[in-house]
Structure formats: C-alpha cells, structure tokens
Design an enzyme around this catalytic site. Structure first.
Site, PDB file in Angstrom:
ATOM      1  CG  HIS A   1     -19.348  -7.805  16.650  1.00  0.00           C
ATOM      2  ND1 HIS A   1     -19.283  -7.931  15.284  1.00  0.00           N
ATOM      3  CD2 HIS A   1     -18.115  -8.136  17.111  1.00  0.00           C
ATOM      4  CE1 HIS A   1     -18.057  -8.310  14.942  1.00  0.00           C
ATOM      5  NE2 HIS A   1     -17.320  -8.436  16.033  1.00  0.00           N
TER       6      HIS A   1
ATOM      7  CB  CYS B   1     -14.694  -6.104  18.818  1.00  0.00           C
ATOM      8  SG  CYS B   1     -14.421  -7.579  17.817  1.00  0.00           S
TER       9      CYS B   1
ATOM     10  CB  SER C   1      -0.901   0.018   1.230  1.00  0.00           C
ATOM     11  OG  SER C   1      -1.796  -1.043   1.200  1.00  0.00           O
TER      12      SER C   1
ATOM     13  CB  SER D   1     -16.746  -5.396   9.035  1.00  0.00           C
ATOM     14  OG  SER D   1     -17.615  -5.253  10.126  1.00  0.00           O
TER      15      SER D   1
HETATM   16  O1  25A Z   1      -5.041  -9.731  16.074  1.00  0.00           O
HETATM   17  P1  25A Z   1      -5.486 -10.637  14.961  1.00  0.00           P
HETATM   18  O2  25A Z   1      -6.374 -11.722  15.477  1.00  0.00           O
HETATM   19  O3  25A Z   1      -4.381 -11.132  14.120  1.00  0.00           O
HETATM   20  O4  25A Z   1      -6.431  -9.784  14.016  1.00  0.00           O
HETATM   21  C1  25A Z   1      -6.105  -8.501  13.622  1.00  0.00           C
HETATM   22  C2  25A Z   1      -6.648  -8.237  12.234  1.00  0.00           C
HETATM   23  O5  25A Z   1      -8.080  -8.318  12.307  1.00  0.00           O
HETATM   24  C3  25A Z   1      -8.662  -7.099  11.877  1.00  0.00           C
HETATM   25  C4  25A Z   1      -7.607  -6.204  11.236  1.00  0.00           C
HETATM   26  O6  25A Z   1      -7.707  -6.348   9.789  1.00  0.00           O
HETATM   27  C5  25A Z   1      -6.299  -6.827  11.716  1.00  0.00           C
HETATM   28  O7  25A Z   1      -5.409  -6.977  10.635  1.00  0.00           O
HETATM   29  N1  25A Z   1      -9.275  -6.579  13.102  1.00  0.00           N
HETATM   30  C6  25A Z   1      -8.791  -6.498  14.347  1.00  0.00           C
HETATM   31  N2  25A Z   1      -9.665  -6.051  15.209  1.00  0.00           N
HETATM   32  C7  25A Z   1     -10.790  -5.860  14.521  1.00  0.00           C
HETATM   33  C8  25A Z   1     -12.085  -5.410  14.865  1.00  0.00           C
HETATM   34  N3  25A Z   1     -12.441  -5.085  16.105  1.00  0.00           N
HETATM   35  C9  25A Z   1     -10.533  -6.189  13.180  1.00  0.00           C
HETATM   36  N4  25A Z   1     -11.437  -6.070  12.253  1.00  0.00           N
HETATM   37  C10 25A Z   1     -12.633  -5.627  12.633  1.00  0.00           C
HETATM   38  N5  25A Z   1     -12.972  -5.321  13.881  1.00  0.00           N
HETATM   39  P2  25A Z   1      -7.821  -5.131   8.785  1.00  0.00           P
HETATM   40  O8  25A Z   1      -8.218  -5.651   7.480  1.00  0.00           O
HETATM   41  O9  25A Z   1      -8.612  -4.041   9.375  1.00  0.00           O
HETATM   42  O10 25A Z   1      -6.321  -4.570   8.705  1.00  0.00           O
HETATM   43  C11 25A Z   1      -5.295  -5.139   8.007  1.00  0.00           C
HETATM   44  C12 25A Z   1      -4.227  -4.014   7.972  1.00  0.00           C
HETATM   45  O11 25A Z   1      -2.960  -4.560   8.304  1.00  0.00           O
HETATM   46  C13 25A Z   1      -2.020  -4.070   7.350  1.00  0.00           C
HETATM   47  N6  25A Z   1      -0.835  -4.922   7.257  1.00  0.00           N
HETATM   48  C14 25A Z   1      -0.783  -6.226   6.977  1.00  0.00           C
HETATM   49  N7  25A Z   1       0.485  -6.664   6.980  1.00  0.00           N
HETATM   50  C15 25A Z   1       1.259  -5.599   7.263  1.00  0.00           C
HETATM   51  C16 25A Z   1       0.419  -4.480   7.438  1.00  0.00           C
HETATM   52  N8  25A Z   1       0.890  -3.275   7.715  1.00  0.00           N
HETATM   53  C17 25A Z   1       2.227  -3.140   7.843  1.00  0.00           C
HETATM   54  N9  25A Z   1       3.087  -4.150   7.698  1.00  0.00           N
HETATM   55  C18 25A Z   1       2.660  -5.380   7.393  1.00  0.00           C
HETATM   56  N10 25A Z   1       3.541  -6.364   7.240  1.00  0.00           N
HETATM   57  C19 25A Z   1      -2.796  -4.023   6.085  1.00  0.00           C
HETATM   58  O12 25A Z   1      -2.197  -3.194   5.142  1.00  0.00           O
HETATM   59  C20 25A Z   1      -4.109  -3.450   6.564  1.00  0.00           C
HETATM   60  O13 25A Z   1      -3.989  -2.055   6.672  1.00  0.00           O
HETATM   61  P3  25A Z   1      -1.898  -3.731   3.660  1.00  0.00           P
HETATM   62  O14 25A Z   1      -1.139  -2.675   3.008  1.00  0.00           O
HETATM   63  O15 25A Z   1      -1.277  -5.128   3.770  1.00  0.00           O
HETATM   64  O16 25A Z   1      -3.281  -3.957   3.001  1.00  0.00           O
HETATM   65  C21 25A Z   1      -3.760  -2.898   2.216  1.00  0.00           C
HETATM   66  C22 25A Z   1      -4.960  -3.388   1.436  1.00  0.00           C
HETATM   67  O17 25A Z   1      -4.791  -4.707   0.954  1.00  0.00           O
HETATM   68  C23 25A Z   1      -5.851  -5.541   1.359  1.00  0.00           C
HETATM   69  N11 25A Z   1      -5.224  -6.839   1.642  1.00  0.00           N
HETATM   70  C24 25A Z   1      -4.834  -7.285   2.838  1.00  0.00           C
HETATM   71  N12 25A Z   1      -4.319  -8.496   2.721  1.00  0.00           N
HETATM   72  C25 25A Z   1      -4.369  -8.832   1.415  1.00  0.00           C
HETATM   73  C26 25A Z   1      -4.949  -7.765   0.709  1.00  0.00           C
HETATM   74  N13 25A Z   1      -5.126  -7.789  -0.601  1.00  0.00           N
HETATM   75  C27 25A Z   1      -4.734  -8.862  -1.282  1.00  0.00           C
HETATM   76  N14 25A Z   1      -4.173  -9.928  -0.697  1.00  0.00           N
HETATM   77  C28 25A Z   1      -3.963  -9.951   0.633  1.00  0.00           C
HETATM   78  N15 25A Z   1      -3.387 -11.024   1.222  1.00  0.00           N
HETATM   79  C29 25A Z   1      -6.416  -4.875   2.544  1.00  0.00           C
HETATM   80  O18 25A Z   1      -7.773  -5.156   2.671  1.00  0.00           O
HETATM   81  C30 25A Z   1      -6.173  -3.434   2.291  1.00  0.00           C
HETATM   82  O19 25A Z   1      -7.223  -2.869   1.537  1.00  0.00           O
HETATM   83  O1  L14 Z   2      -9.313 -10.542  18.770  1.00  0.00           O
HETATM   84  O2  L14 Z   2     -15.118 -10.576  14.404  1.00  0.00           O
HETATM   85  O3  L14 Z   2      -9.588  -8.490  18.182  1.00  0.00           O
HETATM   86  O4  L14 Z   2     -13.492 -11.729  13.536  1.00  0.00           O
HETATM   87  C1  L14 Z   2     -11.207  -8.967  16.141  1.00  0.00           C
HETATM   88  C2  L14 Z   2     -12.152  -9.378  15.062  1.00  0.00           C
HETATM   89  C3  L14 Z   2     -11.145 -11.323  16.917  1.00  0.00           C
HETATM   90  C4  L14 Z   2     -12.103 -11.698  15.817  1.00  0.00           C
HETATM   91  C5  L14 Z   2      -9.697  -9.686  17.958  1.00  0.00           C
HETATM   92  C6  L14 Z   2     -13.943 -10.973  14.397  1.00  0.00           C
HETATM   93  C7  L14 Z   2     -10.339 -10.086  16.643  1.00  0.00           C
HETATM   94  C8  L14 Z   2     -12.997 -10.545  15.495  1.00  0.00           C
END
Ligand code: 25A
Ligand code: L14
Length: 341
Positions: free
Chosen positions: A250, A136, A48, A167
C-alpha cells in the site's frame, strides 16, 4: 479481567487462517525471525484440511479449526476474517490462549489493546486475552508519524489518501487483478467478482462498506484506530481510501499539521533514525519508494518529505509498506515476541 497466565519461553503457536495470503506470510515470518515456538499448528476451514504448507524446510498439515484446536496452545495468530474471529474468541480465551487478531472484529473494544509495537507496546500490559492487530493502512501511517509527533509536540490534523494493493482483499482479489489484466489485453470480457468494479487499468475510490457521512469503513478505521493507538482523541484524520491495480504494498500520500514546528530537514533526520522506517528521499535524483518494488520488505518506506505551506507546521510525505508483512503478519508476530518472558 486482566490476563494472569504466564507465557512459556517456547510457546505453542497456532495460525488461524493459515492458507490465506496473511496466514501464509505469518508462517514465513515465524520462520524468518526464528520465533522460539515449541510447536506451530496450521488451522483453516474444512475446505483446506489435509493440505500442506511449507515451514522450516518441512511441511505443516493444515487442520480444520474447531473450538478444541486451542487446547494446549499459548498464542493464536488469527487472520480468517472478522466473522471467524468472533466465532472462536471464547474458545481461544477459555483454553488459556492469547489471541492476536488481525481482523477488524475487536479493535474498538475497550478491553482490547490495539498495538503497533513501535508506537504503543505499553498497551500490551493490560490485555485480557485478546490483542488486536490494527488495520494495515493505519499501521503504515502511525509508524513514521509517531516519531515525527514526538519531535514536533504532537499532531493536530492528518489528510491522507491511500493507494491500496489488490492483495489487501485477499488471495482471490490478487488473482482477479492478474486475470483481468490478461483478459483486458486479450480483448476478452472482464470477470468482476472480488471487487465492486473493474480493477485492471482502473482505480476504485471505495474500500469496505459505507458507514456514516458517506465515508467507507476503511476510512473510518483510519480515523478511530489512529486515535486509539496514539491514545489521543484530539488528532483529526481526513482519509480517502483508494484501490489501485498494484498486487502488493500500500502507498499513502500524507499531509500532516503538527502542533509545533518541524522542518523537512529535521523530519528526515528523525525518520532516518526511526526503528521500522527506511528513508528513501532524494528529489533531484528521482529517489522515492514505489509499491511495485517493495514486496517482501519489513519497514515503512518514506520519501517525498517536503514542506506543506498551506498550514502552520505542515509537512507532506509519501509512504510505502508491504501491507501483508508489516500491515498484518509481521506486526502480529512482533506482538507475539513482546509476550515472551
Ligand atoms: O477482518 P475482515 O475485514 O473480515 O478481513 C479479514 C480478511 O481479510 C484478509 C484475510 O484474507 C482475512 O480473511 N486480510 C486481513 N488483513 C489483511 C491485510 N493486512 C488481509 N489481507 C491483506 N492484507 P485471507 O485471504 O488472507 O485469509 C482468508 C483465510 O481465512 C480462512 N478461513 C475462512 N473461513 C474460515 C477460515 N479458517 C478457519 N475457519 C473458517 N471458518 C481461509 O482458509 C484463509 O486461510 P480457507 O481454508 O477457507 O481457504 C483456503 C483457500 O481457499 C480460498 N478461498 C477462500 N474463500 C473461498 C476460497 N475458495 C473458493 N471459494 C471461497 N469462498 C483461499 O484463498 C485459500 O486459498
Ligand atoms: O481492516 O486492503 O484489516 O482491503 C485489511 C485489508 C481492511 C481492508 C482490515 C484492504 C482490512 C484491507
């Protein structure tokens, strides 16, 4: 070691994972609450870098996150997943920057406070550079229950079923619900990638990975995080976490057994006066909160408050919360606000 660096009145803030659903909302919340940052940096993966995100009428250019990104930064709001948080923790803290982490990586560590400001802001006093933002579903439950627990001599047991929006699993999961619904209506084969099973016109009784006793990890988080936030290991929690075809917000069905008596009338009076809670409850006139209609809100909405006669001192309730805001981005920014001098 306890943190001894002073926070400036106008800190430099970094949003790590700024392009994700939660990261974008963090920028929005910083702007809406007029957080007094002297500068805001948007960090994400190399994928990104160079793209832009709207902020305060202008735009921020996304930078690739590297260990050097945190030099001169005072507060980093992390939502890039647990693996990324683990990878960058040391660099962030070494730079003298406080990490407010939305991932599940550090929540159970002894020297990491797990904070919902309305419930346990006092735990911020002992952080040593990392503060965890709770899960959350747990945040949604503890905000109203803290107020009721205080009014009813504490909580003995909670039975909760969640109805979690797509989401919660990020942007690609939200897109999958949207696209699958279109595919379903067009009679086309369904693309199943973000979830384990079909999510359109279905519900999935599984969130996160299996842990012990045939529970899934999202359920386990609700058990251990509730105890840690309340600072009370005796609270029993029996959760079932379910994914539903809702885009955002949620909902939870919650049955609570309190230590002392509390009537539904008293509970409603307490909830109506609680910061962070909005009571929407009029059974006869079909007034109750619904997740499809609460997108973009800040409070935990409570309805269906009624007696649970199956236990002593029991209440049954229905909660709804925008989990991207209070469940993630807003709670993290509220923690940051409490760090200001
Ligand atoms: O703690 P956990 O259990 O591991 O979960 C945490 C994850 O859950 C989401 C959040 O996802 C987080 O990554 N989350 C947590 N709490 C939440 C809640 N209460 C929750 N979601 C909802 N409610 P997310 O999609 O919001 O954020 C992902 C972000 O992380 C960045 N990222 C990933 N790797 C990174 C990184 N940033 C820095 N360094 C790294 N190594 C990611 O940025 C995004 O901002 P990005 O640049 O990787 O992605 C930009 C766009 O690309 C899309 N995308 C993501 N993965 C892929 C992809 N596209 C194609 N292929 C992929 N594999 C993204 O959707 C974004 O538009
Ligand atoms: O532990 O609805 O913060 O998938 C946040 C997103 C757990 C799962 C966390 C979901 C995650 C949650």
């Amino acid at each position: 070691m306890p943190w001894n660096k002073e926070m400036p009145a106008n800190p430099v803030v970094a949003v790590a994972g700024a392009t994700g659903v939660v990261g974008r909302e963090m920028l929005k919340v910083l702007e809406q609450r007029d957080f007094p940052a002297s500068k805001v940096k948007a960090l994400a993966s190399a994928r990104s870098a160079g793209t832009t995100l709207p902020f305060k009428g202008g735009e921020l250019t996304v930078e690739e996150m590297t260990p050097e990104s945190f030099e001169g930064v005072d507060i980093a709001l992390f939502s890039a997943g647990a693996g990324v948080s683990r990878q960058f923790r040391q660099a962030v803290v070494d730079a003298g920057c406080v990490m407010i982490d939305n991932s599940s990586a550090f929540r159970q560590e002894k020297d990491v406070p797990l904070v919902v400001p309305e419930v346990n802001a006092h735990d911020l006093a002992w952080h040593s550079g990392v503060i965890a933002n709770p899960n959350c579903s747990t945040i949604e439950m503890v905000v109203p229950l803290k107020a009721l627990a205080d009014a009813a001599g504490g909580i003995k047991r909670i039975v909760v079923s969640t109805y979690q929006a797509a989401s919660g699993a990020g942007m690609k999961a939200m897109n999958e619900l949207y696209n699958q619904t279109k595919q379903f209506l067009a009679g086309e084969p369904l693309t199943i990638e973000a979830f384990s099973d079909q999510i359109a016109f279905n519900v999935i009784p599984h969130i996160d990975v299996p842990v012990e006793d045939d529970y899934y990890k999202e359920e386990w988080k609700m058990v251990v995080e509730t105890k840690k936030i309340f600072g009370d290991d005796s609270i029993e929690v029996a959760p079932t976490c379910v994914r539903v075809p809702v885009l955002r917000c949620h909902a939870e069905s919650v049955n609570v057994e309190f230590n002392g008596p509390i009537s539904p009338e008293k509970a409603k009076e307490v909830l109506a006066a609680t910061e962070g809670v909005t009571l929407e409850d009029d059974c006869a006139n079909l007034v109750y909160p619904m997740p499809g209609l609460k997108q973009g809100t800040d409070d935990v909405y409570v309805g269906r408050v009624r007696i649970d006669r199956t236990v002593e001192n029991g209440l049954a309730m229905w909660f709804v919360m925008d989990q991207i805001r209070k469940g993630a981005a807003l709670n993290a920014v509220q923690i940051a606000e409490r760090l200001l001098p």
